[in-house]
Write a protein that holds these residues in place. Structure first.
Motif, PDB file in Angstrom:
ATOM      1  N   TYR A   3       3.202  12.419   0.521  1.00  8.24           N
ATOM      2  CA  TYR A   3       3.163  11.017   0.955  1.00  8.24           C
ATOM      3  C   TYR A   3       1.950  10.733   1.846  1.00  8.24           C
ATOM      4  CZ  TYR A   3       4.644   7.068   3.974  1.00  8.24           C
ATOM      5  OH  TYR A   3       4.703   5.904   4.704  1.00  8.24           O
ATOM      6  N   VAL A   4       1.727  11.582   2.844  1.00  9.99           N
ATOM      7  CA  VAL A   4       0.644  11.332   3.799  1.00  9.99           C
ATOM      8  C   VAL A   4      -0.716  11.567   3.159  1.00  9.99           C
ATOM      9  CG1 VAL A   4      -0.396  12.158   5.946  1.00  9.99           C
ATOM     10  CG2 VAL A   4       2.060  11.759   5.824  1.00  9.99           C
ATOM     11  N   ARG A   5      -0.871  12.654   2.405  1.00 11.48           N
ATOM     12  CA  ARG A   5      -2.170  12.912   1.763  1.00 11.48           C
ATOM     13  C   ARG A   5      -2.523  11.800   0.787  1.00 11.48           C
ATOM     14  NH1 ARG A   5      -6.284  16.240   0.528  1.00 11.48           N
ATOM     15  NH2 ARG A   5      -5.728  17.677   2.197  1.00 11.48           N
ATOM     16  N   ASN A   6      -1.564  11.297   0.064  1.00  7.49           N
ATOM     17  CA  ASN A   6      -1.834  10.196  -0.859  1.00  7.49           C
ATOM     18  C   ASN A   6      -2.375   8.976  -0.106  1.00  7.49           C
ATOM     19  OD1 ASN A   6      -1.677   8.713  -3.429  1.00  7.49           O
ATOM     20  ND2 ASN A   6       0.012   7.621  -2.442  1.00  7.49           N
ATOM     21  N   LEU A   7      -1.746   8.624   1.012  1.00 13.14           N
ATOM     22  CA  LEU A   7      -2.231   7.500   1.810  1.00 13.14           C
ATOM     23  C   LEU A   7      -3.631   7.765   2.341  1.00 13.14           C
ATOM     24  CD1 LEU A   7       0.961   6.601   3.910  1.00 13.14           C
ATOM     25  CD2 LEU A   7       0.058   5.370   1.926  1.00 13.14           C
ATOM     26  N   ALA A   8      -3.871   8.988   2.816  1.00 19.33           N
ATOM     27  CA  ALA A   8      -5.164   9.318   3.399  1.00 19.33           C
ATOM     28  C   ALA A   8      -6.275   9.322   2.358  1.00 19.33           C
ATOM     29  CB  ALA A   8      -5.084  10.670   4.104  1.00 19.33           C
ATOM     30  N   LEU A 170     -11.142  -7.182  -0.501  1.00 21.57           N
ATOM     31  CA  LEU A 170     -11.314  -5.786  -0.097  1.00 21.57           C
ATOM     32  C   LEU A 170     -10.019  -5.008  -0.306  1.00 21.57           C
ATOM     33  CD1 LEU A 170     -13.275  -6.560   3.163  1.00 21.57           C
ATOM     34  CD2 LEU A 170     -14.197  -5.436   1.118  1.00 21.57           C
ATOM     35  N   PRO A 171     -10.110  -3.685  -0.494  1.00 22.23           N
ATOM     36  CA  PRO A 171      -8.904  -2.889  -0.765  1.00 22.23           C
ATOM     37  C   PRO A 171      -7.983  -2.826   0.452  1.00 22.23           C
ATOM     38  CG  PRO A 171     -10.824  -1.466  -0.507  1.00 22.23           C
ATOM     39  CD  PRO A 171     -11.345  -2.864  -0.559  1.00 22.23           C
ATOM     40  N   GLU A 172      -6.707  -3.079   0.227  1.00 22.07           N
ATOM     41  CA  GLU A 172      -5.730  -2.999   1.315  1.00 22.07           C
ATOM     42  C   GLU A 172      -5.659  -1.599   1.898  1.00 22.07           C
ATOM     43  OE1 GLU A 172      -1.830  -4.643   0.695  1.00 22.07           O
ATOM     44  OE2 GLU A 172      -2.613  -6.070  -0.803  1.00 22.07           O
ATOM     45  N   ALA A 173      -6.008  -0.591   1.102  1.00 25.64           N
ATOM     46  CA  ALA A 173      -5.909   0.795   1.561  1.00 25.64           C
ATOM     47  C   ALA A 173      -6.883   1.114   2.681  1.00 25.64           C
ATOM     48  CB  ALA A 173      -6.155   1.746   0.392  1.00 25.64           C
ATOM     49  N   ALA A 174      -7.800   0.210   2.992  1.00 25.72           N
ATOM     50  CA  ALA A 174      -8.696   0.428   4.128  1.00 25.72           C
ATOM     51  C   ALA A 174      -7.934   0.395   5.439  1.00 25.72           C
ATOM     52  CB  ALA A 174      -9.802  -0.624   4.144  1.00 25.72           C
ATOM     53  N   LEU A 175      -6.720  -0.140   5.399  1.00 32.59           N
ATOM     54  CA  LEU A 175      -5.850  -0.202   6.576  1.00 32.59           C
ATOM     55  C   LEU A 175      -4.463   0.258   6.132  1.00 32.59           C
ATOM     56  CD1 LEU A 175      -5.439  -3.341   8.877  1.00 32.59           C
ATOM     57  CD2 LEU A 175      -3.592  -1.777   8.377  1.00 32.59           C
ATOM     58  N   VAL A 176      -4.097   1.445   6.533  1.00 34.43           N
ATOM     59  CA  VAL A 176      -2.818   2.034   6.132  1.00 34.43           C
ATOM     60  C   VAL A 176      -1.894   2.112   7.332  1.00 34.43           C
ATOM     61  CG1 VAL A 176      -1.692   4.135   5.330  1.00 34.43           C
ATOM     62  CG2 VAL A 176      -3.813   3.374   4.251  1.00 34.43           C
ATOM     63  N   LEU A 177      -0.679   1.615   7.171  1.00 33.33           N
ATOM     64  CA  LEU A 177       0.361   1.812   8.173  1.00 33.33           C
ATOM     65  C   LEU A 177       1.366   2.803   7.607  1.00 33.33           C
ATOM     66  CD1 LEU A 177       1.747   0.974  10.877  1.00 33.33           C
ATOM     67  CD2 LEU A 177       3.031  -0.699   9.522  1.00 33.33           C
TER      68      LEU A 177
END
Length: 420
Positions: A3-8, A170-177
């Motif tokens: 889960y975390v690596r995918n987000l990162a 812009l990609p939402e993934a630039a800001l991950v919560l």
């Protein structure tokens, strides 16, 4: 993939899109974020109310509850901070040094984004907006891991910020919560040396130590703020009292609040009774050494633990000292390299105080409460570093970039003899 690596990994990829923006585009993004947070005001405040309800039911009190709370005024301050960040000069691409070497090479030092920053924090929903804005304005992507006590607030704020990213294409993934606040996810995040460029923990001492002890990625640390006011023999008593009241009683649950008062023996008899009475009238508990208690009867006895404490409450430790040198020795022993203050009209004493300490901020006749990014002209800060890495003290935009070398030539080689 976890889960975390995918987000990162998604955030790392998105960082390229943020770094590729020019200064006006990044400014527009942050201004849009401010608008979206303002538009989401009712939703954010409702989410915060639910967090507060859960916190109260769990028995949360004091500084933690104060940091968690949002109201209309604090939310307006978040919006104002975002708009201020949008207007700040963009550090990316700034040339901080340029020289021409004898061989004709032009050597430049140029600011570039760090890359991907992990923010780990607790009970501060404003950090969700501040950290995101500062990281993105400096050309970085950011992973936010707030505490479970503020999860609803953080999700509501992040949703508003994601709407701004979408509006700007812009990609939402630039800001991950990270919405799953399980501790094992923090542990994994701190091991991702191939993805995370810097981790910044912000919260209580236990959180900072947990991150520092388990991280393999670089960490900016700020364990606690044991901040001192030294009232010199040459101090203006009224000025010193103003600094004392503002530093201790304005908002005791923050890291730049005063925790210890040191007073020169030559002024103690005339200064302490009135000054400590003013603190007591504002609900502050006084813990003092023997000489303090002789001058102010309501004070209770202080011990070594009191002088080392970050109370984050309406409590202050007081000590009478015989000299500036004794005050400096006390601060070196008990201080945390955060903020130190001297009240004095003696320029030589003030300079000796400044040069005798290595704290991240030293104030001369000014309140400790000014050690804050906004007050020092940085816009909203991402934290206060007491770690001597590339950043020390309040961290603004420049602290979220690094300098690299760019070398411009016209065919120079280091070993021309090898080419003959």
């Amino acid at each position: 993939m976890s889960y975390v690596r995918n987000l990162a990994e998604r955030a790392r990829d998105a960082a390229q899109a943020i770094a590729a923006l020019d200064a006006p585009q990044r400014a527009r993004l942050i201004a849009t974020m401010a608008n979206k947070v303002e538009e989401g005001r009712d939703t954010i405040l409702a989410a915060n109310a639910s967090d507060l309800k859960r916190a109260n039911a769990a028995g949360t009190t004091g500084a933690m509850l104060d940091r968690l709370k949002l109201d209309a005024g604090r939310l307006a301050n978040i919006v104002a901070a975002l708009r201020e960040i949008a207007l700040l000069p963009d550090p990316v691409g700034q040339v901080t040094r340029r020289e021409t070497r004898p061989n004709g090479l032009v050597i430049e030092r140029v600011r570039v984004p760090l890359g991907l920053i992990a923010m780990i924090y607790e009970a501060r929903p404003n950090v969700t907006a501040d950290a995101a804005a500062l990281c993105l304005k400096a050309g970085n992507a950011v992973i936010l891991r707030g505490g479970s006590e503020a999860l609803a607030s953080n999700k509501a704020i992040a949703a508003s910020l994601h709407r701004a990213l979408r509006e700007c294409g812009l990609p939402e993934a630039a800001l991950v919560l990270i919405e799953d606040t399980a501790r094992e996810h923090v542990l994994e995040l701190l091991q991702l040396t191939d993805l995370i460029d810097l981790a910044i923990p912000r919260g209580g001492e236990s959180l900072i130590r947990f991150v520092a002890e388990h991280a393999r990625v670089p960490v900016i640390k700020h364990y606690k703020g044991v901040c001192h006011l030294y009232v010199d023999r040459a101090a203006d008593p009224q000025l010193a009292t103003r600094l004392l009241l503002d530093g201790k009683a304005s908002r005791p649950g923050v890291c730049n609040a005063l925790e210890t008062l040191l007073v020169h023996a030559d002024i103690a008899e005339s200064f302490l009774p009135e000054a400590l009475s003013a603190l007591a009238e504002r609900g502050v508990e006084i813990r003092g050494d023997e000489r303090t208690r002789a001058l102010f009867a309501p004070a209770i006895a202080a011990d070594d633990d009191d002088y080392a404490a970050e109370f984050l409450d309406l409590i202050i430790a007081v000590r009478v000292v015989d000299s500036l040198e004794t005050a400096l020795a006390h601060i070196r022993r008990y201080g945390s390299d955060h903020t130190e203050v001297i009240a004095s009209n003696d320029a030589a004493a003030a300079e000796a105080f400044v040069h005798g300490l290595r704290s991240s901020a030293v104030m001369v006749n000014a309140s400790s409460r000014f050690n804050d990014g906004g007050e020092l002209g940085l816009g909203a800060e991402i934290g206060i570093s007491t770690t001597r890495l590339h950043a020390y003290g309040p961290m603004g935009l420049e602290s979220l970039t690094i300098e690299r070398y760019v070398v411009r030539g016209d065919g120079q080689v280091r070993h021309p003899d090898l080419l003959d």
